[in-house]
Structures are given as C-alpha cells and as structure tokens.
Design an enzyme around this catalytic site. Structure first.
Site, PDB file in Angstrom:
ATOM      1  N   PHE A  76      49.646 -16.407  53.800  1.00 36.67           N
ATOM      2  CA  PHE A  76      49.467 -17.754  54.339  1.00 36.67           C
ATOM      3  C   PHE A  76      50.708 -18.596  54.047  1.00 36.67           C
ATOM      4  O   PHE A  76      51.142 -18.680  52.894  1.00 36.67           O
ATOM      5  CB  PHE A  76      48.227 -18.375  53.675  1.00 36.67           C
ATOM      6  CG  PHE A  76      48.018 -19.831  53.969  1.00 36.67           C
ATOM      7  CD1 PHE A  76      47.985 -20.315  55.269  1.00 36.67           C
ATOM      8  CD2 PHE A  76      47.836 -20.738  52.926  1.00 36.67           C
ATOM      9  CE1 PHE A  76      47.783 -21.662  55.528  1.00 36.67           C
ATOM     10  CE2 PHE A  76      47.630 -22.092  53.177  1.00 36.67           C
ATOM     11  CZ  PHE A  76      47.609 -22.545  54.483  1.00 36.67           C
ATOM     12  N   HIS A  85      60.227 -41.508  52.279  1.00 32.57           N
ATOM     13  CA  HIS A  85      59.494 -42.608  51.636  1.00 32.57           C
ATOM     14  C   HIS A  85      58.075 -42.660  52.184  1.00 32.57           C
ATOM     15  O   HIS A  85      57.764 -43.435  53.087  1.00 32.57           O
ATOM     16  CB  HIS A  85      60.237 -43.936  51.842  1.00 32.57           C
ATOM     17  CG  HIS A  85      61.620 -43.902  51.277  1.00 32.57           C
ATOM     18  ND1 HIS A  85      61.944 -44.426  50.039  1.00 32.57           N
ATOM     19  CD2 HIS A  85      62.755 -43.336  51.756  1.00 32.57           C
ATOM     20  CE1 HIS A  85      63.225 -44.209  49.796  1.00 32.57           C
ATOM     21  NE2 HIS A  85      63.733 -43.543  50.823  1.00 32.57           N
ATOM     22  N   HIS A  89      56.229 -41.789  45.975  1.00 31.25           N
ATOM     23  CA  HIS A  89      57.612 -41.324  46.133  1.00 31.25           C
ATOM     24  C   HIS A  89      58.571 -42.088  45.241  1.00 31.25           C
ATOM     25  O   HIS A  89      58.238 -43.121  44.672  1.00 31.25           O
ATOM     26  CB  HIS A  89      58.039 -41.424  47.601  1.00 31.25           C
ATOM     27  CG  HIS A  89      58.215 -42.836  48.071  1.00 31.25           C
ATOM     28  ND1 HIS A  89      57.187 -43.591  48.574  1.00 31.25           N
ATOM     29  CD2 HIS A  89      59.310 -43.635  48.108  1.00 31.25           C
ATOM     30  CE1 HIS A  89      57.630 -44.790  48.904  1.00 31.25           C
ATOM     31  NE2 HIS A  89      58.909 -44.841  48.620  1.00 31.25           N
ATOM     32  N   ASP A  91      62.364 -43.858  44.989  1.00 26.30           N
ATOM     33  CA  ASP A  91      63.539 -44.405  45.675  1.00 26.30           C
ATOM     34  C   ASP A  91      64.737 -44.096  44.797  1.00 26.30           C
ATOM     35  O   ASP A  91      64.803 -44.551  43.647  1.00 26.30           O
ATOM     36  CB  ASP A  91      63.463 -45.937  45.784  1.00 26.30           C
ATOM     37  CG  ASP A  91      62.448 -46.427  46.810  1.00 26.30           C
ATOM     38  OD1 ASP A  91      61.733 -45.594  47.400  1.00 26.30           O
ATOM     39  OD2 ASP A  91      62.385 -47.654  46.996  1.00 26.30           O
ATOM     40  N   HIS A  95      69.326 -45.407  48.033  1.00 29.39           N
ATOM     41  CA  HIS A  95      68.473 -46.007  49.070  1.00 29.39           C
ATOM     42  C   HIS A  95      69.001 -47.382  49.503  1.00 29.39           C
ATOM     43  O   HIS A  95      68.881 -47.765  50.656  1.00 29.39           O
ATOM     44  CB  HIS A  95      67.059 -46.111  48.489  1.00 29.39           C
ATOM     45  CG  HIS A  95      65.999 -46.559  49.433  1.00 29.39           C
ATOM     46  ND1 HIS A  95      65.980 -46.237  50.774  1.00 29.39           N
ATOM     47  CD2 HIS A  95      64.877 -47.301  49.218  1.00 29.39           C
ATOM     48  CE1 HIS A  95      64.906 -46.770  51.329  1.00 29.39           C
ATOM     49  NE2 HIS A  95      64.234 -47.426  50.422  1.00 29.39           N
ATOM     50  N   HIS A 222      65.375 -54.469  45.129  1.00 29.87           N
ATOM     51  CA  HIS A 222      65.918 -53.130  45.380  1.00 29.87           C
ATOM     52  C   HIS A 222      67.432 -53.082  45.128  1.00 29.87           C
ATOM     53  O   HIS A 222      67.929 -52.163  44.494  1.00 29.87           O
ATOM     54  CB  HIS A 222      65.655 -52.704  46.832  1.00 29.87           C
ATOM     55  CG  HIS A 222      64.342 -52.012  47.027  1.00 29.87           C
ATOM     56  ND1 HIS A 222      63.138 -52.678  47.016  1.00 29.87           N
ATOM     57  CD2 HIS A 222      64.042 -50.706  47.232  1.00 29.87           C
ATOM     58  CE1 HIS A 222      62.158 -51.802  47.223  1.00 29.87           C
ATOM     59  NE2 HIS A 222      62.678 -50.601  47.355  1.00 29.87           N
TER      60      HIS A 222
HETATM   61 ZN    ZN Z   1      60.722 -46.104  49.047  1.00 31.10          ZN
END
Ligand code: ZN
Length: 271
Positions: A76, A85, A89, A91, A95, A222
């Site tokens: 299989f 993202h 997840h 970053d 990013h 960010h």
């Molecule tokens: Zn992200």
C-alpha cells in the site's frame, strides 16, 4: 560584614549550582521516563487530512492519492500534495524577510527547549482581537523567573476548542477580516531579546489580523521574530494540559530543502 558577604555569595552560588543540577536531573528523568510511560507526552499536532482549516484564499491545500493497493500490488502506498502552511506547521525564518533560514536549515538545537506557556484564555474569551503585550510577559516572569534563552513561547488562547470549525476558527467578520488573538510587536521584540528559539500559538497565525487601520496586514510580528531567526508554530493542538512552566518541547518539522515552512510534529514532555 565582609565574612557575611562572602558566605552569602557562596550560598547563592551553591543554590544556583544545585538548581542547574536539579534541572538537568529533571530533564534526564523526563527522557528516561518516556518508554515506560512515566513521563506523559502530549502530541500538539493535528493529523493531516483534507478537512483542516486552510488560510482564506488557498484554493487547493491537500490531496492524497492511492498509488498501490494490497489487492493489486501486494503493498500500500499513496502520494500526497499539500501547502507548506497547512494544519499544524512551522514557519521558517525565510517565510518573511529579513529572515533567511529555510525549514531544513534551522539548527537542530533550536528545535528542543523548555516550554513557556502564557495563558490568555480569559482575555481571548472576552476579546477575540486580544494581543499579548509586554506587561503580560513580564507578569509571567515575575511568577516563574526570567524566560530562559532557548525557550519556546506558546500563547494559549483556547482557540483550539474551535478547531476544525472553519467559521469559528477563522472568525471572519462581514468584511472577511479574521479575528483571533496574537502577539504584539513589542512582545515579539521582548522575546527576541530573551533569545527564545520560537513562538507558537493555537490559532491560524502569530499575528492578529483584525486591527482596523490595517497595521496587521503587514504581518509585523512575523517580520520581527522570523527576521531575528526565530521560527513560528501555528495551529498547535489543544494546549490546555500544559503547565505554564516545566514542560519540555520537541519540535520536529519536515526537512524540506528550501522550504518556507512545513508540517511539524510537536511533542511536549510533561514534568
Ligand atoms: Zn505559516
């Protein structure tokens, strides 16, 4: 007086040394207790499928296809496609500029560290646009001591209770603007100064996206934290069982060459 001064310094040194020793013993015992089940391990990642909450505007986010079946092939296998993202997840700094490091290049030592949990469930419950300020970080430090270098700071907003309900989790208004809690730029700057390894949250993003004058649309947090080489953990699963201090995190992202981020498995070892 002088003798008293010397002995107090000695006592302080012994105290610091024993604390460090105890912490090391504590971490060793934590690791040794995993196979026997003595140490509780929380999995802070959601299983990946096509029903998770994607970022608005992402049309296609996950697809899995069966390539071989037991009946036809005797084994299989599947192939899958997904956004970097999506779901729980990481970053990577690359990013957002000036961040440079891609997900495969994050130094391994940055992926292990003590968890600092800042509980803002009460504030977030009253105000979905709540932003963690420096006062709340300093309040944590008053109670638990200075945030250690290499810590991973998790914002516990309680948003995981809304997962995976797209509408409740994104919490978009009539204009389509999302409302969920996050970090202020000042808090991010303070945590960069503390030399933490990463920031995490149980929402879609570390940045709140709700500020009316659009300041948030530049993803200010960010730029600051990823720019300083930290990583972000987003869409973390329920953080309610984590203590504010004392847990240890193992962050295991996919080693995707050149990736801006990617799916991550996050384990918390409980004290
Ligand atoms: Zn992200």
């Amino acid at each position: 007086m002088a003798a008293f001064g010397r002995s107090s310094v000695f006592v302080v040194c012994i105290a610091v040394f024993s604390t460090l020793l105890l912490q090391n013993m504590h971490h060793d015992a934590m690791l040794e207790g995993i196979p026997s089940g003595k140490t509780r391990v929380l999995d802070l990642s959601y299983a990946i499928n096509d029903k998770l909450v994607p970022w608005p505007g992402d049309g296609k986010f996950f697809e899995a296809k069966v390539n071989a079946t037991i009946e036809k092939n005797g084994y299989f296998t599947r192939s899958f496609w997904m956004l970097e993202h999506y779901g729980t997840h990481l970053d990577a700094p690359a990013h957002f500029p000036p961040g440079k490091t891609t997900v495969d290049q994050i130094p391994v030592k940055q992926l292990f560290g003590p968890a600092v949990v800042i509980d803002v469930r009460a504030e977030s419950g009253k105000d979905p646009d709540y932003q963690l300020g420096t006062a709340r970080v300093e309040d944590w430090e008053k109670r638990h001591g200075r945030i250690p270098e290499g810590a991973i700071v998790l914002l516990r907003t309680g948003w995981a209770l809304r997962w995976p309900d797209v509408q409740k989790y994104r919490n978009q208004d009539a204009q389509g603007k999302m409302h969920f809690p996050g970090f202020t730029v000042d808090a991010a700057k303070l945590l960069v100064k503390r030399k933490v390894s990463g920031l995490g949250c149980d929402t879609l993003s570390i940045d709140t996206l709700s500020i009316d004058y659009g300041a948030s649309e530049d993803f200010a947090v960010h730029h600051i934290s990823l720019g300083a080489g930290l990583y972000h953990l987003e869409n973390l699963a329920d953080l309610s069982e984590l203590p504010e201090t004392g847990a240890f995190l193992i962050v295991a992202p996919i080693k995707l060459e050149g990736g801006s981020g990617g799916p991550v498995r996050v384990f918390a070892l409980l004290p």
